[in-house]
Structure formats: C-alpha cells, structure tokens
Design an enzyme around this catalytic site. Structure first.
Site, PDB file in Angstrom:
ATOM      1  CG  ASP A  10      -1.522  -5.485  -0.723  1.00 35.71           C
ATOM      2  OD1 ASP A  10      -1.772  -6.590  -1.236  1.00 35.71           O
ATOM      3  OD2 ASP A  10      -0.937  -4.576  -1.342  1.00 35.71           O
ATOM      4  CG  HIS A 130       4.734  -2.272   2.327  1.00 37.50           C
ATOM      5  ND1 HIS A 130       3.366  -2.080   2.312  1.00 37.50           N
ATOM      6  CD2 HIS A 130       5.240  -1.360   3.215  1.00 37.50           C
ATOM      7  CE1 HIS A 130       3.055  -1.101   3.154  1.00 37.50           C
ATOM      8  NE2 HIS A 130       4.168  -0.646   3.710  1.00 37.50           N
TER       9      HIS A 130
END
Length: 304
Positions: A10, A130
C-alpha cells in the site's frame, strides 16, 4: 488444492523513499502488487518507477488523508476547514449515519481513476481504499458501480479473523478494526453482485507496525497466512484454488517530504516500514512460498 497469495504494498506515491522501497521489493520478488495514491506527493515519481520496472499496479483510492484532486468547492462536504479530507474516524461515523454526499465521493473517485490512467497509461489493475474507505455503507455500493462501469475487475475485502486478546494499543483502534471487519462482510456481497473479484481470504490488519500494535515479524506472517489458508480449505470450495491477499506497508522511512498535501505522518516515518521490507525479504518468510505449496501471484494472474 492450489494456494494463491497476493502480496500488495500500500501507499505507493506517498514519498520517494517509500516508492524506492516498494519498487525494490517488487524487483526482488517479495511483493506482487502495489496500490498508488495519485494525490500523493511522489505519485509522478512512483508512476515512472513502476513503468520502468514493468510493474502493473492498482489505485489506492483516498478520501481520508490530504488534499483532493477535485476542486475544493466541488467536494467541500468531504473536507475539513483546512481543505483537506476529513479523518477516517469522521468518515466512518458519517457513513454509519448515512450523511455522506455520495455524488462528491463519485466525483473524486472518477478523478482519481482518471489521474491514474494519465500517469500509468492504463486503467488500474485493481482499486482498493486507503484506510478501507471503500467498504463503508453507501460508499461500497457506489464504489462497486463505478468499478463495474470502468471495467475494473478487482478490489480488496479486508475480512480478517482478528485474534482474541490481540495487543491493540487502545480501545479506539480495537473498535475501528472490528468495524472494518464487519463492513467487509457486507462489502463482499456488494462486489460479488457486480462481478468484481476479491480474494477468498485476507491478512494484514494485525501487522501494521507500532502505531497500531507490535511490529511485523516473519513468525506472525507465517502463522497468519497459514491460518487463513487452513480456514479456506476447510470450507471445501468447489473451485480448484483458494486465494489470500496479504496487505503490507513496506518502504524506506519517509523524510521531511511526503504525504498527500499535508506532509508525512508518523506511520510513514516509522522504522517499521523498513522492518516490513526486511521481513518480507527474509529467508524465513520466503520459505513459506519457495519451499511450500503457496504460489505467489499478482491480481492479474488471479483473474486471467
């Protein structure tokens, strides 16, 4: 039965340091996927580095940190008084109360997908959220609709069987993670109805560094991943494989420049980012898939 493991990094695009670490992990074969924050400070650098490495990546849709791509006036209801996105806690609360303006979420999502395509030259291989913003009530339905319209076939469902008595630093984080898991159950059904693929299993909520718990170790990863695959196999799926996504946050520690328009946070500047790189690259962890029956794959390999 085949066991397919996608290791996703990520926050690509958050800072040059993070980006260099993630690309190194890809080149050495210890991550197979990454999610780009197109409103991140180093999104341009990250996109160039990924293309140069031949790394096919996805989008890390962000409406909980930093500045939007849309004009502030267009998405004002999603922003705080500084013109930055409201916090994840506030977004989760508003979503539960059904007071999020979904038209503004759609606008920003479409802008971020468009920006990704401008940077990379192709649509995202996958889109996740996110801080798991994409699984919230209302947003998940909109998210699935937009991905379906764009022909994007893969997303993340962060459903993880949390360990009883896990040492979360406080009750707030424990409750947040519980909310994530509960929302993931509902989101899976929404995505399934739209024909959007997500892995059968998931691991990574309990391995996010000292801001949330104890830092990642090879032992924690090995036990967690093996546990997920055991549970999946016990369900006796009709297809010939089971799949798991491992969420990771590797990279070199961010310096003074980074973030999404507000500067870097402590998570990005933590030594845990480099710890994750070391653990993922360690012989101990690599033995799980190099000598076992787990196959490392990308999201593309799962849906082709």
């Amino acid at each position: 039965m085949k066991k397919l493991l996608v290791i996703n990094a990520d926050d690509l695009g958050y800072s040059v340091e993070r980006d260099k670490g993630i690309i190194e992990c890809y080149k050495s074969g210890v991550v197979t996927s990454a999610s780009l924050m197109v409103n991140g400070e180093s999104a341009q650098f990250a996109s160039h580095a990924a293309k140069e490495a031949g790394f096919k990546i996805g989008l890390h849709f962000n409406i909980t940190e930093g500045k939007p791509l849309s004009n502030e006036s267009e998405v004002k209801s999603l922003l705080n008084h500084n013109g930055s996105f409201i916090s994840k806690g506030e977004l989760f609360q508003r979503a539960s109360e059904k007071i999020v303006d979904l038209r503004k979420v759609r606008l920003e999502l479409e802008r971020q997908i468009e920006r990704f395509e401008e940077l990379m030259g192709y649509l995202p291989v996958h889109v996740d959220g996110h801080q798991h913003c994409h699984i919230l009530p209302g947003i998940r339905e909109l998210f699935a609709e937009v991905l379906s319209e764009k022909g994007i076939k893969v997303t993340r469902v962060p459903f993880e069987k949390l360990t009883p008595g896990h040492p979360w630093p406080d009750q707030m984080i424990r409750s947040f993670m519980g909310e994530v898991v509960n929302h993931a159950v509902a989101a899976r059904e929404v995505y399934k109805q739209k024909g959007i693929w997500c892995s059968d299993g998931y691991f990574g909520l309990e391995t996010m560094g000292s801001d949330f718990n104890s830092p990642m170790t090879a032992d924690i990863l090995i036990k967690g991943i093996n546990s997920v695959f055991t549970q999946l196999e016990q369900a006796k799926p009709s297809k010939g494989y089971v799949s798991c996504e491992l969420m990771t946050h590797p990279g070199y520690r961010t310096g003074e420049v980074g973030g999404c328009g507000e500067g870097p946070d402590s998570f990005s500047q933590s030594e845990d980012r480099e710890t994750e790189m070391a653990v993922l690259s360690s012989k101990e962890f690599r033995r799980v898939y190099e000598e076992g029956d787990i196959q490392l794959v990308s999201f593309l390999e799962c849906v082709q």
